[in-house]
Design a protein around this motif. Structure first.
Motif, short mmCIF file in Angstrom:
data_model
loop_
_atom_site.label_atom_id
_atom_site.label_comp_id
_atom_site.label_asym_id
_atom_site.label_seq_id
_atom_site.Cartn_x
_atom_site.Cartn_y
_atom_site.Cartn_z
N ALA A 1 2.78 15.27 1.82
CA ALA A 1 4.45 15.36 1.46
C ALA A 1 4.28 15.30 -0.12
O ALA A 1 5.61 16.21 -1.33
N SER B 1 9.73 26.46 -11.01
CA SER B 1 9.79 26.79 -11.99
C SER B 1 9.69 26.15 -13.63
O SER B 1 9.38 26.05 -14.08
N LYS C 1 15.67 18.31 -15.33
CA LYS C 1 15.69 19.72 -15.27
C LYS C 1 16.79 20.40 -16.71
O LYS C 1 16.78 21.74 -17.18
N HIS D 1 6.34 28.54 -2.02
CA HIS D 1 5.23 28.54 -2.67
C HIS D 1 4.16 26.79 -2.10
O HIS D 1 4.81 26.91 -0.68
N THR E 1 14.76 30.68 -5.11
CA THR E 1 15.39 31.12 -6.57
C THR E 1 13.59 32.13 -7.75
O THR E 1 13.52 31.79 -8.26
N ASP F 1 9.91 14.68 -3.48
CA ASP F 1 10.26 14.60 -4.62
C ASP F 1 12.57 14.66 -4.55
O ASP F 1 12.66 14.39 -5.18
N1 AQP Z 1 5.41 20.22 -4.76
C1 AQP Z 1 5.57 19.76 -4.01
N2 AQP Z 1 5.01 19.15 -2.94
C2 AQP Z 1 5.62 18.86 -1.62
N3 AQP Z 1 6.95 19.29 -1.42
C3 AQP Z 1 7.68 20.26 -2.69
N4 AQP Z 1 9.03 20.64 -2.32
C4 AQP Z 1 9.08 21.73 -3.44
N5 AQP Z 1 8.44 21.34 -4.27
C5 AQP Z 1 7.48 20.64 -3.42
C6 AQP Z 1 10.10 20.70 -1.34
O1 AQP Z 1 10.13 21.91 -0.84
C7 AQP Z 1 11.71 22.23 -0.40
C8 AQP Z 1 12.12 23.01 -1.01
O2 AQP Z 1 12.90 22.78 -2.37
P1 AQP Z 1 13.54 23.76 -3.17
O3 AQP Z 1 14.78 24.92 -2.72
O4 AQP Z 1 14.35 22.42 -3.11
O5 AQP Z 1 13.28 23.66 -4.52
P2 AQP Z 1 12.46 22.89 -5.31
O6 AQP Z 1 11.77 21.25 -4.33
O7 AQP Z 1 13.79 22.59 -6.58
O8 AQP Z 1 11.26 23.22 -5.38
P3 AQP Z 1 10.49 23.46 -7.25
O9 AQP Z 1 10.16 24.35 -6.69
O10 AQP Z 1 10.83 22.77 -7.49
O11 AQP Z 1 11.88 24.68 -7.46
P4 AQP Z 1 12.20 24.29 -8.77
O12 AQP Z 1 11.46 24.35 -10.21
O13 AQP Z 1 13.03 25.49 -8.62
O14 AQP Z 1 13.06 23.19 -8.68
C9 AQP Z 1 12.18 20.96 -0.60
O15 AQP Z 1 11.59 19.87 0.91
C10 AQP Z 1 11.81 19.86 -1.31
O16 AQP Z 1 11.38 18.98 -1.23
#
Ligand code: AQP
Length: 332
Positions: free
Chosen positions: A184, A199, A112, A16, A11, A149
């Motif tokens: 973590a 996001s 979200k 990151h 996405t 998370d």
């Molecule tokens: N801040 C974080 N610290 C530790 N782990 C993190 N993950 C995401 N943010 C953190 C872990 O990354 C993996 C893949 O994540 P994803 O593609 O499912 O995206 P997400 O969790 O939705 O990550 P974002 O950046 O928070 O995206 P948006 O903003 O779209 O929701 C997962 O294993 C997650 O735990």
């Protein structure tokens, strides 16, 4: 070998620091000890609106980044979720086992959807964790390496597996979360009580692995620290400093306890410089590796087609069993 499965959404143009330290770093080490399945979850990536051209590019780039970060298709099964139709098929069954109330309690949906406006949030975003349950259960994964998370979603996966098993007969392995204590959760550099997120974070709060090292250094220099001057690890009262220490520890393979005494008599500026150096020392060679993969899309496609074949050979067996248990009439 125990089996692990995990996925990441395409996405954004770049993963990151939170994605890497919370998840992908563990994926890399687990491929040595586990039967590892990793996927770029493009079905998940359309739950909150998207541009088709961009999605396709980000999916390829996502794969290139995972390779650059150290996933090795000789050691793990790397694939794109939509190449394996069984994910959507099992998700339907899991949808029919999930209560509305149960799904409504998912905090990620609440967060979200409130950001998007409750009326605009899609049903796909609502059922996102149920698709995630299907992703995991299809492979009979023993463990799921994710960031903190994702703990609640994993609980739902276990509940659904248990419910299916007790209703229709033992079919699915109950997966355990694999969330190592160190690193973590990485937080936003500008708002260190919130998770770093592609996001939700402001551009200055987010460190993208593919961004210009100079910008990375600048963002770290302007990270929000806390009042006071002492460098101690105190997540409650000094979340900004704690986050920087966590990042430094992760990239230098030391514990926070080992690092802190070295900063006696030093200031936040010294810590920030060390964090920036450590992140850049990692990011620069990684970016070069990613570029090599990006420059060879034919090789990427070939590798993904092998990955999908390997994934389907497992997923199709599980799906067939689930279809049978549920009572679907097999095609003649
Ligand atoms: N801040 C974080 N610290 C530790 N782990 C993190 N993950 C995401 N943010 C953190 C872990 O990354 C993996 C893949 O994540 P994803 O593609 O499912 O995206 P997400 O969790 O939705 O990550 P974002 O950046 O928070 O995206 P948006 O903003 O779209 O929701 C997962 O294993 C997650 O735990």
């Amino acid at each position: 070998r125990p089996r692990v499965l995990s996925g990441i959404q395409p996405t954004a143009d770049s993963f990151h620091l939170g994605n890497y330290l919370g998840a992908v770093r563990n994926w890399v080490s687990l491929q040595e000890t586990h039967d590892a399945f990793y996927c770029v979850v493009d079905l998940h990536a359309i739950t909150a609106g998207h541009d088709p051209k961009m999605l396709r590019a980000r999916t390829r780039n996502g794969v290139a980044q995972l390779l650059g970060l150290g996933l090795d298709p000789e050691r793990c099964t790397l694939f794109v979720q939509s190449h394996v139709p069984e994910h959507a098929q099992l998700a339907w069954i899991m949808n029919c086992l999930t209560g509305m109330g149960e799904a409504s309690r998912m905090t990620q949906f609440k967060d979200k959807s409130s950001k998007q406006g409750a009326e605009r949030a899609t049903v796909g975003l609502f059922t996102y964790p149920i698709l995630q349950a299907a992703d995991i259960l299809l492979y009979q994964a023993d463990a799921v390496p994710v960031g903190e998370d994702q703990r609640q979603h994993l609980e739902l996966t276990r509940d659904l597996a248990q419910r299916f098993n007790s209703t229709f007969g033992k079919t699915f392995t109950l997966p355990a979360p694999y969330i190592p204590k160190a690193a973590a959760k990485i937080t936003d550099l500008q708002e260190p009580t919130a998770k770093m997120s592609k996001s939700a974070s402001t551009p200055n709060g987010l460190i993208e692995l593919m961004e210009d090292p100079k910008r990375i250094a600048k963002k770290i220099r302007s990270a929000v620290t806390d009042t006071g001057r002492d460098i101690v690890f105190d997540q409650e009262n000094k979340p900004g400093v704690a986050n920087l220490l966590t990042i430094l520890a992760a990239f230098t393979d030391r514990s926070v306890e080992e690092i802190v005494p070295g900063y006696e008599g030093k200031g936040y500026g010294d810590l920030k410089k060390d964090v920036a150096d450590a992140v850049i020392a990692f990011a620069e060679p990684m970016q070069q590796r990613v570029k090599l993969f990006q420059d060879d899309p034919a090789q990427l496609d070939k590798l993904l087609s092998t990955g999908a074949e390997k994934a389907r050979s497992v997923a199709s067996v599980t799906l067939a069993r689930a279809y049978d248990r549920v009572g679907f009439l097999p095609p003649a």
